[in-house]
Structures are given as C-alpha cells and as structure tokens.
Design a protein around this motif. Structure first.
Motif, PDB file in Angstrom:
ATOM      1  N   SER A 507      34.127 -70.907 143.469  1.00  0.00           N
ATOM      2  CA  SER A 507      33.250 -72.060 143.641  1.00  0.00           C
ATOM      3  C   SER A 507      31.922 -71.507 144.148  1.00  0.00           C
ATOM      4  N   THR A 508      30.824 -72.071 143.695  1.00  0.00           N
ATOM      5  CA  THR A 508      29.521 -71.470 143.954  1.00  0.00           C
ATOM      6  C   THR A 508      28.490 -72.515 144.346  1.00  0.00           C
ATOM      7  N   LEU A 509      27.671 -72.179 145.325  1.00  0.00           N
ATOM      8  CA  LEU A 509      26.500 -72.971 145.655  1.00  0.00           C
ATOM      9  C   LEU A 509      25.284 -72.301 145.036  1.00  0.00           C
ATOM     10  N   VAL A 510      24.358 -73.091 144.536  1.00  0.00           N
ATOM     11  CA  VAL A 510      23.082 -72.590 144.050  1.00  0.00           C
ATOM     12  C   VAL A 510      21.996 -73.258 144.875  1.00  0.00           C
ATOM     13  N   ALA A 511      21.054 -72.466 145.376  1.00  0.00           N
ATOM     14  CA  ALA A 511      20.027 -73.010 146.264  1.00  0.00           C
ATOM     15  C   ALA A 511      18.675 -72.388 145.971  1.00  0.00           C
ATOM     16  N   THR A 512      17.633 -73.095 146.344  1.00  0.00           N
ATOM     17  CA  THR A 512      16.292 -72.556 146.200  1.00  0.00           C
ATOM     18  C   THR A 512      16.073 -71.418 147.192  1.00  0.00           C
ATOM     19  N   SER A 513      15.119 -70.564 146.879  1.00  0.00           N
ATOM     20  CA  SER A 513      14.939 -69.311 147.629  1.00  0.00           C
ATOM     21  C   SER A 513      14.421 -69.522 149.037  1.00  0.00           C
ATOM     22  N   SER A 514      13.870 -70.688 149.337  1.00  0.00           N
ATOM     23  CA  SER A 514      13.284 -70.915 150.653  1.00  0.00           C
ATOM     24  C   SER A 514      14.310 -71.225 151.731  1.00  0.00           C
ATOM     25  N   LEU A 515      15.571 -71.378 151.352  1.00  0.00           N
ATOM     26  CA  LEU A 515      16.583 -71.823 152.303  1.00  0.00           C
ATOM     27  C   LEU A 515      17.362 -70.666 152.922  1.00  0.00           C
ATOM     28  N   THR A 516      17.839 -70.896 154.134  1.00  0.00           N
ATOM     29  CA  THR A 516      18.740 -69.963 154.813  1.00  0.00           C
ATOM     30  C   THR A 516      20.031 -70.712 155.147  1.00  0.00           C
ATOM     31  N   GLY A 517      21.063 -69.971 155.477  1.00  0.00           N
ATOM     32  CA  GLY A 517      22.315 -70.587 155.909  1.00  0.00           C
ATOM     33  C   GLY A 517      23.093 -71.262 154.801  1.00  0.00           C
ATOM     34  N   VAL A 518      22.794 -70.920 153.560  1.00  0.00           N
ATOM     35  CA  VAL A 518      23.501 -71.538 152.431  1.00  0.00           C
ATOM     36  C   VAL A 518      24.713 -70.671 152.108  1.00  0.00           C
ATOM     37  N   GLU A 519      25.852 -71.039 152.669  1.00  0.00           N
ATOM     38  CA  GLU A 519      27.083 -70.287 152.455  1.00  0.00           C
ATOM     39  C   GLU A 519      28.176 -71.244 152.001  1.00  0.00           C
ATOM     40  N   TYR A 520      28.820 -70.910 150.898  1.00  0.00           N
ATOM     41  CA  TYR A 520      29.921 -71.746 150.422  1.00  0.00           C
ATOM     42  C   TYR A 520      31.113 -71.595 151.361  1.00  0.00           C
ATOM     43  N   SER A 521      31.745 -72.702 151.716  1.00  0.00           N
ATOM     44  CA  SER A 521      32.923 -72.678 152.555  1.00  0.00           C
ATOM     45  C   SER A 521      34.130 -73.204 151.790  1.00  0.00           C
ATOM     46  N   ALA A 522      35.224 -72.452 151.841  1.00  0.00           N
ATOM     47  CA  ALA A 522      36.468 -72.895 151.221  1.00  0.00           C
ATOM     48  C   ALA A 522      37.283 -73.764 152.178  1.00  0.00           C
ATOM     49  N   ALA A 523      36.669 -74.206 153.287  1.00  0.00           N
ATOM     50  CA  ALA A 523      37.363 -75.047 154.257  1.00  0.00           C
ATOM     51  C   ALA A 523      37.454 -76.496 153.803  1.00  0.00           C
ATOM     52  N   GLY A 524      36.753 -76.844 152.700  1.00  0.00           N
ATOM     53  CA  GLY A 524      36.821 -78.199 152.180  1.00  0.00           C
ATOM     54  C   GLY A 524      35.492 -78.899 152.147  1.00  0.00           C
ATOM     55  N   TRP A 525      34.579 -78.512 153.068  1.00  0.00           N
ATOM     56  CA  TRP A 525      33.299 -79.221 153.106  1.00  0.00           C
ATOM     57  C   TRP A 525      32.207 -78.537 152.289  1.00  0.00           C
TER      58      TRP A 525
END
Length: 535
Positions: A507-525
């Motif tokens: 599962s993957t998150l895609v984010a714009t380059s200006s952001l920090t702290g964008v980490e996919y979590s397999a915890a459900g949220w």
C-alpha cells in the motif's frame, strides 16, 4: 518502507476478499485540478471513500479509521510506519503481568477533550466498555477484555485468556476515548444492553468528542470530511490548521497528483498506477497485503485439489517472480501468509521458487494426467492491478506443467458467496490484516478455523505438524518468540495447507514534495494526519 525523492472479524484477520469492496466504488470529487486549497494552511487528502461512520465504537472502514485516528486519542499508538511495538499516547506507561492477562495503564496528566473538559480514567473505562457492548464490527477485538478503574490515573485491562497482543488492540482507532459525559447526553451507553440502547452514532458522525489533534468541522460521507486543529490539544500542535479528505476515484487521484503543487496526498495510488507520476512526488509504502490461492481440501468437492501432491505440483509450477512483476513497484514474490510489514513474516530469501520439472513429477506420482480445475476469482481491479491479469498468468504457468485451470471470473458478491459456501474448488484473493497482529491468522486460517473451513480444511484432513505449529504460536507469550513460532507455522503451512501465497504487495501514499512526515502505516489509519508538516 520505500522512499523516493521527496483495512477483526474472527480475530484480527480481514480476508481482503471481504475488504476489496472498498475498491469497487467509483466516486469522484468535485474538481480534478491541482490542490484546491493551495495557498492556505490546509492539507488535502484524496482517497476513494470507504466510510460508514465516524463513531469510534463502530468504525471499521479505511477512510473512517484515518479520520478517527486524528480526532480520538487511544491509550497507545504507533509512530510512523513502525507497527512492531505500541508507544505511549494517553497512557504514559503500562505494565503487563507475567501471564499476559493483566495490563495496567498509567494515564498522562493534563489531557483535555476538545471542549476543555479533563480526560479521566472513567472516560477510558466508559469508551472501552461501550466499544465492547454496542457490538459493532470492531467489538470482536475487545470481546475477551474487562476494563476497570484502579484510581483516577490508573486503568486495568484484564484478558480472559493470555494475550500479549492486548496493547496492540488498545492502539486501534476503535478504542479511541470519548468524552463520556457529553456522549451520554446524546444517547451513548456502555452497559450490557448497549447494543440495543445506544443511540449516539448519529451525533458522533457529525461531532467529535475526543482529545486528539483534530476536531470534526463537517462530514459528508459521499463527498468530503473536513477536520480543524483542536485548540485544546495536549500534545504537539499539528502544522496544518485544516485537513480536507476528498472522495476521489483512483484515476482522478493520479491525474490530480500529476498537477498538484500544494500540500496534497493521495492514498490509493499503488502498483502499476505509480508509473508515470512526476519524479518530484514522494512515496511511502510497506508490503502489507498478500495474494494467495486456495485449494479445496474436501474430496467431495474436488478429488484433484484435495490431493496434497496436486497442491505441491501447482505450487511448484508458478512463476512467482513473474507474478510479482505484474503488481509493479513495491511487490515481491510470495513467501508466507504474513505480509512483510508485520512481525513474524518469512525472510525474502524464503520466497517461493518455480520448479516445473518437480511439478510434472508430482503429477505423475499422483497419477494425474492433464488435471482440470475451475479457477474462481473476483473480476475487479485491486490496488491498481486487474486480478484477471494475475489469474491468466497463473493459468499459463500451470499449463506448462500439464495443469489446466479453467478461468471463472465472477462478480465480487458471487465470488464471496461461493467461497463462503465451501464449494469452490479453487480461488484467488488478496488478504490484509485489520490490525497489525499477524498471529491472528492462526485463529482464522489454521485447520478447522473459519477461513480454513471455506476450503474444506478440517483438523482431520490436516497434517499434525500444522496443528502443532499453530498451538505453539498461541501458547507462546513472549512476542519475539511468538514471531519465530509464526515463521515455523508458515513453513508448515507451505508444506501442507491448501493455501499458496503467490505475491505480496505494498500500500502506498503519494505526496507532494513540500511535505514531511508522510509515512504509510499498516496500523489501519494509513497516515497520521497530525504528523504531516511542511519542509
């Protein structure tokens, strides 16, 4: 986790054949251009909504879990993409008894709900008892637990059976602590009759009663959910004052991210759909999903699939690396039933390997000449991959060994109905976990358990080594030793079970380059909205 330039039913198992309903919706959000909130202190999150409620006691679907995690604090939580060990949240510390039955939580002082009311041990007890007694979808995770207040800052959770995973359960969004006084005023109940008497869902769908970093501003389950920063939040303030979750189909998400220049995230772009995105975007993903075949072990359903030699022949015939390539970035060949994101997964070195000569020899030993099996699968696209493409690849691999698979694509509901009937000779489905406890698989997929019986796999038909390996898992209380036991269980399952794991996918998150702290979590949220900031 990979970084490029920058969804307990029956334990904790979410058989993804049940969860894949989420990928069949094709809702779109208004506007498909760049970030509609560019220039404001707003984070925009695009996702295809799987949303029925924002009541933490009833929340079970992916979109709701993302929002509720931001609005309601839990005793414990997970940080970033690491789901190996819960960390303190409302509880500043906790202790576990040697028999893994008693869990004592010391509450953090100074925590307030969003209305300024102090959060107390009574609120924790009420919230967990309500979750258990209203008997919504997530209630199964706390079914064996009792909750008591020892004093104003101490809550004791007791498990009827030894269970070292209770701290993980208490990190799930469904255990979010609600303002019990206000909740009661709007129909919430926590007693034994709560399943019939609790009427708070409608209020909780449009009002947040938590202590989390965000509060609910507006709720439209068909269009968007808007969150605003909680002015009374006890922890580190989120950088974004406003978060907008927009309902958007995955193709529109991709088009939007190709042009996005503000603070924007897409939650559903993965696999082959990642191809063609600008290099300036960042991605974060973990392998949290496995895809497996199931073969019916009941000779009355299929004399072919119930033969262990056919099982091993088909296992040897499959080109696992070739199948993984169909999924695109973040995929790998199958190893075991535990996805790599979770503790207890088999190492990559144990990925299954193809051996066509072995497959042919096993068929000859079994006296099976050109065996034919009907192969069911849901006719859907999941995480950017058409499951029919994968099924066709498996069909071609099997044919090289002399096995004929008759493809039988089915509408999702038909596939699920036939699978539940235990009359399907062979099928193909994804699988993920409702919460990050891999050993919950033993309670579902071991012989005689609910999922196993859908494949006619009873204890009587199972090899004793599999049964013993499962017992070893559930009797081991040390989590590190339990993870090792899970690996041994999977090795036994690979030899003797009716399941053949063909691939794992991210599962993957895609984010714009200006952001920090964008980490996919397999915890459900999926993503911790409050952890996202600007560079």
């Amino acid at each position: 986790m990979s970084v490029t330039p920058r969804r307990l039913r029956g334990g904790a198992l979410a058989l993804a054949a049940l969860a894949i309903v989420s990928s069949t919706a094709a809702c779109t959000a208004g506007g498909s251009g760049g970030n509609s909130n560019s220039g404001t202190n707003t984070l925009t999150v695009n996702t295809s909504f799987v949303l029925k409620t924002l009541d933490p006691g009833r929340i079970y679907e992916a979109t709701g879990l993302t929002a509720v995690h931001a609005m309601y604090d839990t005793l414990l939580t997970f940080k970033g993409s690491d789901v190996s060990k819960p960390v303190p949240a409302l509880a500043e510390s906790y202790q576990v008894s040697p028999d893994a039955k008693t869990f004592t939580f010391t509450l953090r002082s100074g925590v307030k709900f969003s209305d300024g009311t102090p959060l107390t041990a009574d609120d924790v007890v009420f919230s967990l008892n309500r979750l258990k007694n209203i008997k919504g979808s997530p209630a199964v995770t706390v079914a064996g637990l009792t909750v008591d207040k020892k004093d104003e800052r101490t809550v004791v959770v007791t498990s009827a059976n030894p269970d070292p995973n209770v701290p993980v359960v208490l990190a799930m969004p469904s255990t979010g602590v609600v303002n019990s006084k206000v909740a009661k005023e709007h129909g919430a109940k926590d007693g034994a009759d709560a399943a019939q008497g609790d009427t708070a869902q409608q209020y909780l769908d449009t009002n947040s009663l938590g202590s989390g970093p965000y509060v609910l501003k507006s709720y439209d389950p068909s269009s968007q959910v808007v969150l605003e920063a909680n002015p009374n939040y006890w922890g580190e303030k989120p950088q974004f004052n406003r978060v907008v979750l927009r309902n958007m189909d995955v193709q529109t998400q991709k088009l939007t991210m190709q042009r996005a220049d503000g603070a924007e995230i897409a939650l559903d772009i993965s696999g082959k759909l990642l191809d063609g995105l600008p290099d300036s975007l960042q991605t974060s993903g973990v392998q949290d999903t496995v895809y497996f075949l199931y073969l019916n072990a009941d000779p009355a359903v299929s004399k072919v699939t119930s033969d262990p030699r056919f099982n091993q022949a088909l296992r040897a015939a499959i080109d696992y690396q070739g199948i993984a390539a169909l999924y695109g970035k973040g995929a790998a060949a199958g190893a075991g039933l535990v996805a790599p994101a979770f503790s207890g997964a088999l190492p990559a070195a144990e990925e299954s390997k193809r051996d066509v000569a072995k497959a042919k020899a096993l068929l000859a030993e079994a006296g099976l000449t050109n065996p034919t099996v009907k192969f069911n699968y849901p006719a859907i696209t999941y995480k950017g991959v058409d499951l029919g493409t994968v099924a066709t690849k498996i069909q071609g691999d099997a044919a090289e060994a002399g096995i004929k698979l008759e493809l039988n694509p089915q509408p999702l509901t038909t596939f699920l109905d036939e699978m539940r009937s235990a009359k399907s000779a062979m099928g193909f489905t994804p699988q993920s976990l409702n919460y990050p406890v891999a050993d919950s698989l033993v309670n579902n997929m071991a012989p005689g358990q609910a999922t196993a019986l859908r494949s006619g796999w009873t204890v009587e038909r199972a090899d004793p080594s599999v049964v013993e390996a499962g017992k070893k898992v559930t009797s081991t209380l040390d989590l590190s030793a339990r993870a090792t036991a899970m690996q041994e269980w999977q090795r036994a399952m690979n030899l003797h079970s009716p399941y053949i794991v063909v691939a794992s996918n991210s599962s993957t998150l895609v984010a714009t380059s200006s952001l920090t702290g964008v980490e996919y979590s397999a915890a459900g949220w999926q993503v911790d909205l409050a952890a996202v900031g600007r560079k």
